[in-house]
Design an enzyme around this catalytic site. Structure first.
Site, PDB file in Angstrom:
ATOM      1  N   LEU A 130      51.447  58.516  16.392  1.00 23.21           N
ATOM      2  CA  LEU A 130      52.200  58.749  17.632  1.00 23.21           C
ATOM      3  C   LEU A 130      51.841  60.105  18.241  1.00 23.21           C
ATOM      4  CD1 LEU A 130      55.491  57.353  16.096  1.00 23.21           C
ATOM      5  CD2 LEU A 130      54.256  56.336  18.033  1.00 23.21           C
ATOM      6  N   PRO A 131      52.189  60.299  19.526  1.00 24.62           N
ATOM      7  CA  PRO A 131      51.724  61.516  20.200  1.00 24.62           C
ATOM      8  C   PRO A 131      52.280  62.825  19.638  1.00 24.62           C
ATOM      9  CG  PRO A 131      52.344  59.839  21.813  1.00 24.62           C
ATOM     10  CD  PRO A 131      52.766  59.330  20.472  1.00 24.62           C
ATOM     11  N   THR A 175      49.556  63.996  14.536  1.00 27.12           N
ATOM     12  CA  THR A 175      49.524  65.457  14.413  1.00 27.12           C
ATOM     13  C   THR A 175      50.806  65.984  15.047  1.00 27.12           C
ATOM     14  OG1 THR A 175      47.125  65.481  14.621  1.00 27.12           O
ATOM     15  CG2 THR A 175      48.271  67.555  15.027  1.00 27.12           C
ATOM     16  N   LYS A 228      45.923  70.840   8.734  1.00 29.38           N
ATOM     17  CA  LYS A 228      45.327  70.432  10.019  1.00 29.38           C
ATOM     18  C   LYS A 228      45.385  71.569  11.042  1.00 29.38           C
ATOM     19  CE  LYS A 228      44.629  67.731  13.741  1.00 29.38           C
ATOM     20  NZ  LYS A 228      43.628  66.787  14.083  1.00 29.38           N
ATOM     21  N   LYS A 252      46.861  71.476  22.161  1.00 28.39           N
ATOM     22  CA  LYS A 252      48.038  70.939  21.446  1.00 28.39           C
ATOM     23  C   LYS A 252      48.102  71.519  20.031  1.00 28.39           C
ATOM     24  CE  LYS A 252      49.889  66.897  19.166  1.00 28.39           C
ATOM     25  NZ  LYS A 252      49.843  65.482  18.806  1.00 28.39           N
TER      26      LYS A 252
HETATM   27  P1  NAD Z   1      47.539  57.931  22.409  1.00 29.01           P
HETATM   28  O1  NAD Z   1      48.390  58.565  23.461  1.00 29.01           O
HETATM   29  O2  NAD Z   1      46.262  57.262  22.804  1.00 29.01           O
HETATM   30  O3  NAD Z   1      48.410  56.860  21.580  1.00 29.01           O
HETATM   31  C1  NAD Z   1      49.755  57.004  21.254  1.00 29.01           C
HETATM   32  C2  NAD Z   1      50.377  55.616  21.249  1.00 29.01           C
HETATM   33  O4  NAD Z   1      51.720  55.721  20.788  1.00 29.01           O
HETATM   34  C3  NAD Z   1      50.426  54.977  22.646  1.00 29.01           C
HETATM   35  O5  NAD Z   1      49.829  53.691  22.587  1.00 29.01           O
HETATM   36  C4  NAD Z   1      51.916  54.919  22.956  1.00 29.01           C
HETATM   37  O6  NAD Z   1      52.276  53.796  23.752  1.00 29.01           O
HETATM   38  C5  NAD Z   1      52.508  54.822  21.558  1.00 29.01           C
HETATM   39  N1  NAD Z   1      53.905  55.226  21.481  1.00 29.01           N
HETATM   40  C6  NAD Z   1      54.500  56.339  21.958  1.00 29.01           C
HETATM   41  N2  NAD Z   1      55.821  56.354  21.634  1.00 29.01           N
HETATM   42  C7  NAD Z   1      56.059  55.211  20.939  1.00 29.01           C
HETATM   43  C8  NAD Z   1      57.204  54.638  20.343  1.00 29.01           C
HETATM   44  N3  NAD Z   1      58.407  55.249  20.401  1.00 29.01           N
HETATM   45  N4  NAD Z   1      57.079  53.464  19.712  1.00 29.01           N
HETATM   46  C9  NAD Z   1      55.870  52.841  19.653  1.00 29.01           C
HETATM   47  N5  NAD Z   1      54.748  53.316  20.201  1.00 29.01           N
HETATM   48  C10 NAD Z   1      54.844  54.498  20.844  1.00 29.01           C
HETATM   49  O7  NAD Z   1      47.255  59.095  21.338  1.00 29.01           O
HETATM   50  P2  NAD Z   1      46.053  59.169  20.278  1.00 29.01           P
HETATM   51  O8  NAD Z   1      44.857  59.803  20.902  1.00 29.01           O
HETATM   52  O9  NAD Z   1      45.937  57.850  19.605  1.00 29.01           O
HETATM   53  O10 NAD Z   1      46.649  60.235  19.257  1.00 29.01           O
HETATM   54  C11 NAD Z   1      47.657  59.906  18.325  1.00 29.01           C
HETATM   55  C12 NAD Z   1      47.868  61.082  17.407  1.00 29.01           C
HETATM   56  O11 NAD Z   1      46.636  61.394  16.765  1.00 29.01           O
HETATM   57  C13 NAD Z   1      48.309  62.367  18.119  1.00 29.01           C
HETATM   58  O12 NAD Z   1      49.288  62.997  17.334  1.00 29.01           O
HETATM   59  C14 NAD Z   1      47.030  63.178  18.222  1.00 29.01           C
HETATM   60  O13 NAD Z   1      47.274  64.570  18.262  1.00 29.01           O
HETATM   61  C15 NAD Z   1      46.325  62.768  16.942  1.00 29.01           C
HETATM   62  N6  NAD Z   1      44.865  62.904  16.967  1.00 29.01           N
HETATM   63  C16 NAD Z   1      44.153  62.411  18.014  1.00 29.01           C
HETATM   64  C17 NAD Z   1      42.758  62.534  18.014  1.00 29.01           C
HETATM   65  C18 NAD Z   1      41.925  61.993  19.140  1.00 29.01           C
HETATM   66  O14 NAD Z   1      40.722  62.272  19.185  1.00 29.01           O
HETATM   67  N7  NAD Z   1      42.487  61.209  20.066  1.00 29.01           N
HETATM   68  C19 NAD Z   1      42.110  63.155  16.936  1.00 29.01           C
HETATM   69  C20 NAD Z   1      42.875  63.632  15.854  1.00 29.01           C
HETATM   70  C21 NAD Z   1      44.257  63.480  15.888  1.00 29.01           C
END
Ligand code: NAD
Length: 297
Positions: free
Chosen positions: A66-67, A97, A172, A247
Site C-alpha cells: 500500500l502507498p 514502505t 530501507k 518519500k
Molecule cells: P501504487 O500507488 O501503484 O499502488 C498502491 C495500490 O494500493 C493502488 O492500486 C491503490 O488502489 C491501492 N490501495 C490504496 N489504499 C487501499 C486500500 N485501503 N485498500 C485496498 N487497496 C488500496 O504504489 P506502488 O508503486 O505499487 O507502491 C506500493 C508501495 O511500495 C509504496 O509503499 C512504495 O513506497 C513502495 N515501493 C514502490 C516502489 C516502486 O518502484 N514503485 C519501489 C519500492 C517500494
C-alpha cells in the site's frame, strides 16, 4: 499451497501478486481499483469485492502493498480493514514502505490479537517486482520471518532478516537516505569536474577505482556516458523516481527526529529533492537531481 489475501495491486503489488498466483498459491485479491483486481483475476486470482463481507477463515497469509502508513493502519486496524473472520495465527506481511512507528504499532496490535506480523519493505522497482527479483528487508520475530520467507522467495531474490518488527523499515530508509546523499555528492563531483575541464568518462575512469567510488557512480552514473544502462542516458526517465526518493527521505527525517538522531546530510538531501517536487520534476529519475545541481531543472 497456501490461501493468500493480497491487498494493494498497484505498480508493485500487481506483479508481486501475479508471481504468487504463478507459483500455485490460491490468491484472493483486493484493491480499491477494479481495473487492478480484474487484471489479477484474468491471471487466475480470486476477486474480493469487499474486505468486510469477505469470509476469510481459509486464509493463512495476508500480504499488503500500500502507498503509506495511513493506508496500512486503516487496512490492518480500521473498521473497513481485514475481515473479522480471519482465524488466529494468520501471518500478516506488510511489504509497503511506511514510517517505522506505524509498522511497530500495527505489529504490536496484531500480535496482541493473536496474529503474526512482519514488515517486509522492498528494494527494487517494478521491473524487479515483475521478474521476482526484489530484495526484502524483514522485521519481526524469527519464527514469523521463517514462515514468511517461502512467500518472499517467490517474489524476490534476496530476503534479509533485520531484527524485530519495524526493523525492515529502518533498513530501507537508512539505505535510501544513504543512496540519496551519495547520489547528490556524485552529481556535485561530476558537475565540478566538468566545469574545471575534466570530461565525465575520464573522471569516471579515475574515481570509480579511487576512494570516491560508490554505487551511484559505478552502477547508476548521473552524468551521461560512462554507464550505458543508467537513466542519465535517456534524459533521466525512471528508474526510481525522485518522488519515491523524496518519500523515503521524508520517512528517514521523521524517524531521525523521533529517535533524536542527527542526520544533517539526510535533511539536506530531503530539501534538495523537495526542490525537484516544487519544480514538478519529481517524475524524473532520482539521478535527475544532476539537472538541479547544474542549474537546468
Ligand atoms: P501504487 O500507488 O501503484 O499502488 C498502491 C495500490 O494500493 C493502488 O492500486 C491503490 O488502489 C491501492 N490501495 C490504496 N489504499 C487501499 C486500500 N485501503 N485498500 C485496498 N487497496 C488500496 O504504489 P506502488 O508503486 O505499487 O507502491 C506500493 C508501495 O511500495 C509504496 O509503499 C512504495 O513506497 C513502495 N515501493 C514502490 C516502489 C516502486 O518502484 N514503485 C519501489 C519500492 C517500494
Amino acid at each position: 499451497m497456501a490461501e493468500i489475501l493480497f491487498i494493494g495491486l498497484g505498480n508493485m503489488g500487481g506483479p508481486m501478486a501475479s508471481n504468487l498466483v504463478k507459483s500455485g498459491h490460491k490468491v484472493h485479491v483486493f484493491d480499491l481499483s477494479k481495473v487492478a483486481v480484474d487484471s489479477l483475476v484474468s491471471q487466475g486470482a480470486v476477486e474480493v469485492t469487499s474486505l468486510n463481507a469477505f469470509h476469510g477463515s481459509a486464509i493463512d497469509t495476508v500480504v499488503t502493498m500500500l502507498p503509506s502508513g495511513k493506508h496500512v493502519e486503516s487496512v490492518y486496524l480500521g473498521e473497513e480493514g481485514l475481515p473479522s473472520t480471519l482465524k488466529q495465527g494468520v501471518l500478516n506481511i506488510d511489504c509497503s514502505t511506511i514510517d517505522v512507528e506505524t509498522a511497530r504499532r500495527v505489529g504490536e496490535q496484531l500480535i496482541s490479537k493473536g496474529q503474526l506480523f512482519v514488515d517486509a519493505p522492498v528494494s527494487g522497482g517494478t521491473a524487479a517486482a515483475t521478474a521476482g527479483t526484489l530484495t526484502f528487508m524483514v522485521g519481526g520475530e524469527t519464527s514469523s520471518f521463517e514462515k514468511a520467507k517461502p512467500f518472499l522467495d517467490v517474489m524476490g531474490k534476496n530476503v534479509f532478516h533485520a531484527g524485530d518488527a519495524g526493523n525492515g523499515q529502518v533498513a530501507k530508509i537508512c539505505n535510501n537516505m544513504l543512496l540519496g546523499i551519495h547520489m547528490i555528492g556524485t552529481c556535485e563531483a561530476f558537475n565540478l569536474a566538468d566545469k574545471l575541464g575534466l570530461d565525465a568518462q575520464t573522471f569516471f575512469d579515475i574515481a570509480s577505482t579511487a576512494s570516491g567510488q560508490n554505487w551511484s557512480m559505478t552502477s547508476y552514473c548521473p552524468a551521461p556516458g560512462p554507464v550505458e544502462a543508467a537513466p542519465s542516458n535517456r534524459d533521466y526517465q525512471p528508474g526510481f523516481a525522485a518522488a519515491m526518493m523524496l518519500k523515503d527521505l521524508r520517512l528517514a527525517q521523521e524517524a531521525a527526529s523521533s529517535a533524536r538522531a542527527s542526520t544533517p546530510l539526510g535533511a539536506q538531501a530531503e530539501a534538495l529533492y523537495a526542490l525537484m517536487e516544487s519544480a514538478q520534476k519529481d517524475d524524473l529519475d532520482f539521478s535527475g537531481i544532476m539537472k538541479l545541481i547544474q542549474g537546468r531543472l
